[in-house]
Design a protein around this motif. Sequence first.
Motif, PDB file in Angstrom:
ATOM      1  N   ARG A 170      -1.352   4.556  -2.392  1.00  0.00           N
ATOM      2  CA  ARG A 170      -0.121   5.075  -3.012  1.00  0.00           C
ATOM      3  C   ARG A 170       1.094   4.280  -2.542  1.00  0.00           C
ATOM      4  O   ARG A 170       1.955   3.917  -3.343  1.00  0.00           O
ATOM      5  CB  ARG A 170       0.045   6.557  -2.656  1.00  0.00           C
ATOM      6  CG  ARG A 170       1.385   7.151  -3.052  1.00  0.00           C
ATOM      7  CD  ARG A 170       1.478   8.613  -2.668  1.00  0.00           C
ATOM      8  NE  ARG A 170       2.847   9.114  -2.760  1.00  0.00           N
ATOM      9  CZ  ARG A 170       3.216  10.363  -2.496  1.00  0.00           C
ATOM     10  NH1 ARG A 170       2.302  11.255  -2.149  1.00  0.00           N
ATOM     11  NH2 ARG A 170       4.484  10.737  -2.580  1.00  0.00           N
ATOM     12  N   ALA A 181       1.885  12.782   2.817  1.00  0.00           N
ATOM     13  CA  ALA A 181       1.087  13.478   1.807  1.00  0.00           C
ATOM     14  C   ALA A 181      -0.389  13.546   2.171  1.00  0.00           C
ATOM     15  O   ALA A 181      -1.042  14.578   1.983  1.00  0.00           O
ATOM     16  CB  ALA A 181       1.257  12.801   0.450  1.00  0.00           C
ATOM     17  N   THR A 182      -0.940  12.443   2.736  1.00  0.00           N
ATOM     18  CA  THR A 182      -2.400  12.423   2.892  1.00  0.00           C
ATOM     19  C   THR A 182      -2.919  11.816   4.196  1.00  0.00           C
ATOM     20  O   THR A 182      -4.091  12.028   4.531  1.00  0.00           O
ATOM     21  CB  THR A 182      -3.057  11.631   1.737  1.00  0.00           C
ATOM     22  OG1 THR A 182      -2.661  10.259   1.795  1.00  0.00           O
ATOM     23  CG2 THR A 182      -2.687  12.221   0.382  1.00  0.00           C
ATOM     24  N   ALA A 207      -6.033   7.086   0.517  1.00  0.00           N
ATOM     25  CA  ALA A 207      -5.107   7.582  -0.511  1.00  0.00           C
ATOM     26  C   ALA A 207      -3.669   7.204  -0.175  1.00  0.00           C
ATOM     27  O   ALA A 207      -2.900   6.796  -1.055  1.00  0.00           O
ATOM     28  CB  ALA A 207      -5.243   9.096  -0.639  1.00  0.00           C
ATOM     29  N   PHE A 208      -3.308   7.311   1.117  1.00  0.00           N
ATOM     30  CA  PHE A 208      -1.950   6.949   1.530  1.00  0.00           C
ATOM     31  C   PHE A 208      -1.647   5.482   1.238  1.00  0.00           C
ATOM     32  O   PHE A 208      -0.628   5.151   0.617  1.00  0.00           O
ATOM     33  CB  PHE A 208      -1.753   7.267   3.017  1.00  0.00           C
ATOM     34  CG  PHE A 208      -1.158   6.171   3.844  1.00  0.00           C
ATOM     35  CD1 PHE A 208       0.156   5.759   3.640  1.00  0.00           C
ATOM     36  CD2 PHE A 208      -1.898   5.529   4.827  1.00  0.00           C
ATOM     37  CE1 PHE A 208       0.701   4.716   4.403  1.00  0.00           C
ATOM     38  CE2 PHE A 208      -1.370   4.515   5.583  1.00  0.00           C
ATOM     39  CZ  PHE A 208      -0.068   4.105   5.367  1.00  0.00           C
ATOM     40  N   GLY A 231      -8.054  10.367   3.296  1.00  0.00           N
ATOM     41  CA  GLY A 231      -6.606  10.549   3.377  1.00  0.00           C
ATOM     42  C   GLY A 231      -5.873   9.254   3.634  1.00  0.00           C
ATOM     43  O   GLY A 231      -4.832   8.976   3.014  1.00  0.00           O
ATOM     44  N   ASP A 232      -6.403   8.430   4.534  1.00  0.00           N
ATOM     45  CA  ASP A 232      -5.769   7.142   4.831  1.00  0.00           C
ATOM     46  C   ASP A 232      -5.847   6.205   3.630  1.00  0.00           C
ATOM     47  O   ASP A 232      -4.893   5.489   3.314  1.00  0.00           O
ATOM     48  CB  ASP A 232      -6.436   6.486   6.037  1.00  0.00           C
ATOM     49  CG  ASP A 232      -6.106   7.196   7.344  1.00  0.00           C
ATOM     50  OD1 ASP A 232      -5.236   8.091   7.327  1.00  0.00           O
ATOM     51  OD2 ASP A 232      -6.723   6.869   8.369  1.00  0.00           O
ATOM     52  N   HIS A 246     -11.529   6.620   5.547  1.00  0.00           N
ATOM     53  CA  HIS A 246     -11.057   8.005   5.568  1.00  0.00           C
ATOM     54  C   HIS A 246     -10.276   8.272   4.290  1.00  0.00           C
ATOM     55  O   HIS A 246      -9.329   7.536   3.970  1.00  0.00           O
ATOM     56  CB  HIS A 246     -10.188   8.249   6.804  1.00  0.00           C
ATOM     57  CG  HIS A 246     -10.928   8.014   8.095  1.00  0.00           C
ATOM     58  ND1 HIS A 246     -11.635   9.007   8.729  1.00  0.00           N
ATOM     59  CD2 HIS A 246     -11.108   6.896   8.837  1.00  0.00           C
ATOM     60  CE1 HIS A 246     -12.212   8.509   9.816  1.00  0.00           C
ATOM     61  NE2 HIS A 246     -11.900   7.223   9.900  1.00  0.00           N
ATOM     62  N   THR A 252       0.222  14.536   8.034  1.00  0.00           N
ATOM     63  CA  THR A 252       0.666  15.196   6.811  1.00  0.00           C
ATOM     64  C   THR A 252       1.720  16.265   7.085  1.00  0.00           C
ATOM     65  O   THR A 252       1.835  16.783   8.197  1.00  0.00           O
ATOM     66  CB  THR A 252      -0.526  15.839   6.079  1.00  0.00           C
ATOM     67  OG1 THR A 252      -1.176  16.762   6.974  1.00  0.00           O
ATOM     68  CG2 THR A 252      -1.504  14.795   5.608  1.00  0.00           C
ATOM     69  N   ASN A 253       2.465  16.582   6.028  1.00  0.00           N
ATOM     70  CA  ASN A 253       3.431  17.682   6.034  1.00  0.00           C
ATOM     71  C   ASN A 253       4.510  17.536   7.101  1.00  0.00           C
ATOM     72  O   ASN A 253       4.862  18.494   7.801  1.00  0.00           O
ATOM     73  CB  ASN A 253       2.713  19.030   6.195  1.00  0.00           C
ATOM     74  CG  ASN A 253       1.709  19.281   5.092  1.00  0.00           C
ATOM     75  OD1 ASN A 253       1.992  19.011   3.920  1.00  0.00           O
ATOM     76  ND2 ASN A 253       0.525  19.760   5.439  1.00  0.00           N
ATOM     77  N   ARG A 307      -4.278  10.840   7.776  1.00  0.00           N
ATOM     78  CA  ARG A 307      -4.892  11.667   8.824  1.00  0.00           C
ATOM     79  C   ARG A 307      -3.914  12.006   9.943  1.00  0.00           C
ATOM     80  O   ARG A 307      -3.320  11.131  10.561  1.00  0.00           O
ATOM     81  CB  ARG A 307      -6.068  10.929   9.462  1.00  0.00           C
ATOM     82  CG  ARG A 307      -7.355  10.955   8.706  1.00  0.00           C
ATOM     83  CD  ARG A 307      -8.415  10.179   9.461  1.00  0.00           C
ATOM     84  NE  ARG A 307      -7.980   8.818   9.722  1.00  0.00           N
ATOM     85  CZ  ARG A 307      -8.360   8.091  10.777  1.00  0.00           C
ATOM     86  NH1 ARG A 307      -9.159   8.622  11.674  1.00  0.00           N
ATOM     87  NH2 ARG A 307      -7.952   6.857  10.918  1.00  0.00           N
TER      88      ARG A 307
END
Length: 389
Positions: free
Chosen positions: A256, A59-60, A252-253, A249-250, A247, A65-66, A62
């Motif tokens: 979560r 999801a987030t 947030a990952f 994104g990291d 970072h 994702t996807n 670095r």
Amino acid sequence: MVDTAQQGTIHRASVWHAGAAPARVPLGAVDNGQWRALAQRAIEPNGYYLPAWELAVSATARGRTNALALPALDASSTRLIGLMPVFSLWRAWKIPLPALVSAHPYGTLCSPLLDRDAPLEAAAGLLQQARETGAHALVVTDIALDGAAMASLEQVLRRNGLKPRLLNSYIRASLDATQDGETLLRDALGAKKLKELRRQRHRLEEHGPVVFEVARSTNEISPALETFLQLEASGWKGKRGTALVQHAGDAAFIRRAVPALAETAQCEIVTLRAGTTPVAAGIVLRHQDRAFFFKLGIDERFAKYSPGVQLTLDLTRHLCADPAIASADSTASADHPMINPIWRERFAIGDVLIPLRRNDPLVALIHAALAAHSTAYAAARRAVRLLRR
């Protein structure tokens, strides 16, 4: 009008009830209940491919994702029996050739999830799904070379007249947690080294009572995670800009993934304190009977007391005393100076190129491109190390 939640449910359901799994689907479209059930039945544990972890990464995080998924279903097309998150070779390394690469889940282990009740069927299904995407090869990075998942893939390949190609490998440390912790540490480190570590611990106690804490519940684990993130960012990773919290994104990952795994008792954070001051902390994942030592953060102001080693000694005792844990993967690099002297078991990790068709000239081209990429990457890393000196 169908709301977003209903659309997601319909999308996920269609993956499993259309008569066959699509060759490649968005990772988020995999039915979460099916995924969790497969993880419970997996022939080989991999804490980094648990759904709560890998979905958070995809999801987030670095560069990760996807991710897409290769799903394998049983003969009735209703039960998930195999799963491998993947990227295209172009997405992974900007190589414009028809191959898929296992999606890196932040932890250094990409052994796919294969159903222990049907491991060969699952392995064959994953390879067939890869073929149906148009790929000519599947690159599985960081797979346990002597593990049950690799053995199943090799058996299916032999049956089809194919042979995997080993791209590179290394040996890394693991823990046999079935042993008595004190005996294991004495055998690994010797009386002289343990005496020195006890001396350092006594010196650390001058800053307050030294306490080893284990956060498991969702209420405990979120503040423990923030402590870990602060410690990691305070050290050399923070100076290099590679700490998770640096970072968005990291950060947030991990914020979560950790609480989500704590809800199913599949993650814990261990912390060593001197008085009220945290001096070291680590994140540990749990899958089946195996633990995975993800990351360690220390307060370098206390470096002369070896806080990372002190935490690892307590973690070793903790895991050895837990009847639910039989082994622990350090997920560390080869020749890791801290963990290797303590966890003395070893196993082989490697990157493997799996051809998907017989006598395919494209496989040799893919192999050559991967070798060139590896050489260029190694040269770049050497240059960066020289610049940092």
